[in-house]
Design an enzyme around this catalytic site. Structure first.
Site, mmCIF file in Angstrom:
data_model
loop_
_atom_site.group_PDB
_atom_site.id
_atom_site.type_symbol
_atom_site.label_atom_id
_atom_site.label_comp_id
_atom_site.label_asym_id
_atom_site.label_seq_id
_atom_site.Cartn_x
_atom_site.Cartn_y
_atom_site.Cartn_z
ATOM 1 C CD GLN A 84 -2.920 -0.966 2.402
ATOM 2 O OE1 GLN A 84 -2.890 -1.807 3.271
ATOM 3 N NE2 GLN A 84 -3.741 0.074 2.449
ATOM 4 C CG HIS A 85 0.317 3.594 2.408
ATOM 5 N ND1 HIS A 85 -0.959 4.118 2.508
ATOM 6 C CD2 HIS A 85 0.474 2.763 3.471
ATOM 7 C CE1 HIS A 85 -1.531 3.624 3.589
ATOM 8 N NE2 HIS A 85 -0.695 2.807 4.189
ATOM 9 C CG ASP A 96 -0.021 -4.973 1.738
ATOM 10 O OD1 ASP A 96 -0.817 -4.114 2.186
ATOM 11 O OD2 ASP A 96 1.216 -4.907 1.914
#
Length: 481
Positions: free
Chosen positions: A81-82, A239
């Site tokens: 992520q991110h 995830d």
């Protein structure tokens, strides 16, 4: 190996360190083929990766799967992520991706929070208070430090978006992953124009948000992947949302994931909004919510302590009053991006094994401190804690979590839950089922339950006291060079 009973799907887990692919039988959940390939992350002040490595790793993982991947009817990508992926007008990376554990944007996170309504505004608008891990802060950092890269950017993607777009040729994302950017309004479930304007990001650069159960596209013709023409591509997700799908988690069941980062989360029917910033109010990949707390330092940090001590990671010893806060990469929970590791209470008779146990205790304490905030008020406090991730099978991790949580702990036997969740999402495209129901049909959460032991309140109180007393020191920037 017996022939598959139903159609085949591919689930992908593109994590921080490697990309894994599973070919799964939709009828039974049996993994019929798998592959894995590594990629690299920069060291030093930043944490960056070239997105093209993720694609090369995906190609290699699929090649290892052989003919089974070619027979798959659908594919889905779960990803870290991110991360901020910036692409030029040819779809090539402008620069390496800024990853979730790159905390250089901590000043931008503080500034954005203060300048745009404060923590309460952000929690109510996006579900989360910006931290250095969030994509919006990374874009703000990039605009400040590398304006030429911003000017060259024609598309902004998350890691799973990048891989999905390489498959389909279309820019798409999903509600689970986009909810971790900081520029998606969780109440309206749409991009937040006010926040985007504040950071100077044109919404035209962002991908279309595909709804749960919707087809993101099909594998395009001009590619070198072993997929048949017309293979369906699911929305994919981040995830943690993929792992929740992979477990078939029902609302109220607590999950702790022990990996490079540590997370605690639970599925909720209620949209989260925690102004303290401890809980990130993520969406899940189905239509519910996934309140989550994340630490930057988990298995990698504890393994580093073991290496420094010259010990095997299981060589812990009990009976110590030493406290070790393993904040080697700064920390997100608690929010201490400038922190480094801290050792307190060292004595002549302290052993190396006791120091290692203290590292485990410090890592787990941070996660358990957020667990009650993640769970809804009516969640069963005696429900087993699902323990997943790379550390879940380690005896020292299991024993530490049981002792500090006071809960029974269930360790699912299924491996690669992010890839399994992606596979369940792909299967849902074919069968029309809820992906979480697919995972429950596959019985992915089955595994031994370790009985609860008495909660070690003394250790929990000692760590909390050291953390509180040392806060000014932990907040002080350290020279990383």
């Amino acid at each position: 190996m017996s022939a598959a009973e139903g159609p085949l799907v591919v689930g992908v887990d593109s994590s921080t360190q490697s990309t894994k692919a599973l070919v799964v039988d939709v009828a039974t959940g049996r993994v019929v083929a798998s592959g894995q390939a590594p990629h690299t992350v920069s060291s030093g002040a930043g944490r960056e990766s070239d997105p093209r490595q993720w694609w090369d790793a995906l190609c290699e993982a699929l090649r290892q799967c052989g003919e089974a991947a070619h027979e798959a009817a659908a594919v889905s990508v779960g990803g870290q992520q991110h991360g901020l992926v910036t692409l030029d007008d040819r779809g090539e990376p402008v620069r390496p991706a800024l990853l979730w554990n790159d905390v250089r944007s901590a000043p931008q996170a503080r500034r954005l929070t203060e300048e745009l309504g404060g923590a309460k505004f952000w929690a109510e608008r996006t579900g989360s208070v910006p931290a250095a891990s969030f994509t919006v802060t990374k874009w703000a950092w990039l605009a400040e430090h590398e304006p030429e890269a911003v000017r060259a950017t024609r598309a902004v993607r998350l890691p799973h978006d990048y891989l999905t777009e390489r498959l389909t040729g279309q820019g798409t994302t999903d509600r689970g992953d986009v909810s971790g950017t900081g520029w998606w309004a969780s109440g309206a479930e749409a991009y937040d124009e006010e926040i985007l304007a504040r950071v100077g990001l044109d919404p035209a650069l962002l991908p279309r948000v595909v709804r749960p159960g919707e087809v993101a596209g099909t594998v395009r013709d001009s590619h070198d992947l072993p997929f048949s023409k017309g293979t369906l591509v699911a929305p994919g997700t981040g995830d943690n949302a993929a792992a929740a799908l992979g477990l078939g988690v029902r609302p109220g069941t607590p999950v702790m994931s022990l990996g490079t980062s540590g997370t605690v989360y639970a599925v909720s029917r209620h949209r989260p909004a925690d102004p303290s910033g401890t809980v990130a109010g993520f969406a899940d990949a189905r239509g519910d919510w996934l309140p989550l707390a994340c630490t930057l330092n988990c298995t990698l940090a504890v393994d580093r302590v073991a290496t420094l001590l010259g010990l095997d990671r299981e060589a812990v010893e009990p009976g110590t009053a030493v406290t070790l806060l393993p904040f080697l990469d700064g920390e997100r929970t608690p929010n201490l991006p400038n922190a480094s590791g801290l050792l307190h209470g060292l004595r002549h008779d302290t052993t190396a094994g006791q120091l290692l146990q203290a590292a485990y205790d410090g890592a787990v304490h941070s996660l358990l401190g957020a667990l009650d905030l993640v769970l809804d008020a009516d969640a069963d406090p005696a429900a087993p804690l699902l323990l997943i991730g790379g550390g879940a099978r380690g005896r020292a991790w299991q024993d530490t979590v049981r002792r500090l949580s006071g809960r029974p702990v269930q360790v699912p036997e299924a491996k690669e839950l992010v890839a399994l969740g992606a596979a369940a999402q792909a299967a849902g495209l074919l069968t029309g089922e809820d992906p979480a129901a697919v995972a429950r049909r596959w019985d992915t959460a089955a595994g031994p339950v370790l009985d609860a032991v008495e909660r070690d309140e003394e250790t929990l109180a000692r760590i909390a006291g050291v953390l509180s007393d040392a806060a000014p020191l932990l907040e002080r920037p350290t020279d990383t060079h």
